[in-house]
Design an enzyme around this catalytic site. Structure first.
Site, PDB file in Angstrom:
ATOM      1  N   VAL A 112       0.860  -1.179   0.000  1.00  0.00           N
ATOM      2  CA  VAL A 112       0.000   0.000   0.000  1.00  0.00           C
ATOM      3  C   VAL A 112       0.898   1.232   0.000  1.00  0.00           C
ATOM      4  CG1 VAL A 112      -2.046  -1.029   1.044  1.00  0.00           C
ATOM      5  CG2 VAL A 112      -0.225  -0.196   2.516  1.00  0.00           C
ATOM      6  N   SER A 113       0.454   2.281  -0.695  1.00  0.00           N
ATOM      7  CA  SER A 113       1.304   3.447  -0.916  1.00  0.00           C
ATOM      8  C   SER A 113       1.460   4.337   0.303  1.00  0.00           C
ATOM      9  CB  SER A 113       0.759   4.283  -2.078  1.00  0.00           C
ATOM     10  OG  SER A 113       0.730   3.523  -3.262  1.00  0.00           O
TER      11      SER A 113
END
Length: 198
Positions: A8-9
């Protein structure tokens, strides 16, 4: 054996959906490696390194989507090369590609170019939306909110992890507090869109 990888960023994002999908593919939870708050374009991803190091010849390396593995064709090429050197196949959303096979290598390359194009397109649209809003005077004075489309693009850009908050504030003309307020509003709007119709 199957090895899973999720990313996930931003640290605020939840990786559980990716992890659950990988578990449904038959991967043990302790064999799923995760990177939190790391962009797909960053070269240093500890979770990815650990996942590749754990893989052995004949294993299958699994991701839910290609952009979880990388958003750059060059970086994807390097990562796939590491897997191929170890004799490890790549599974994307349940479809297995053999990076040592010419046809499999070609498909992975094409998918990588598409992922990079999509990432570049998002950034381009964000810049265009922000520029249009600025030209229309929507970001002057005490204007704190963007249009829903501008908010969506802002959120997508923010979640790539490619830009500092100061840069986003400068590009949007928003103060830090207003920027975060728009990001949170965009998340609420995105969540509402994913709710099933009653």
């Amino acid at each position: 054996m199957k090895i899973g990888y999720a990313r996930v960023s931003t640290a605020a994002q939840d990786s559980s959906i990716q992890v659950d999908l990988l578990v449904k593919e038959g991967i043990a939870r302790n064999r799923v490696y995760v990177d939190h708050g790391i962009s797909g374009r960053q070269t240093r991803r500890p979770g990815l390194d650990n996942a590749i190091n754990a893989a052995r010849e004949g294993d299958i390396f699994c991701v839910t989507k290609l952009d979880r593995l990388s958003r750059s064709a060059g970086d994807l090429h390097e990562t796939v090369g590491r897997l191929a050197d170890k004799g490890v196949a790549l599974s994307i959303d349940g479809k297995i590609y053999d990076p040592t096979d010419p046809m499999g290598k070609m498909f992975i390359g094409v998918l990588g170019l598409m992922a990079e194009f999509e990432s570049d397109l998002i950034r381009s649209r964000t810049r265009d939306a922000v520029a249009a809003a600025a030209a229309a005077g929507k970001m002057k004075g005490r204007q704190h909110k963007l249009t829903p489309e501008e908010r969506a693009y802002l959120l997508q850009t923010y979640e790539t992890g490619q830009f500092k908050i100061e840069t986003l504030c400068r590009n949007t003309g928003l103060k830090r507090s207003a920027l975060y307020a728009n990001i949170e509003l965009a998340r609420t709007e995105r969540a509402a869109e994913t709710l099933p119709a009653s």
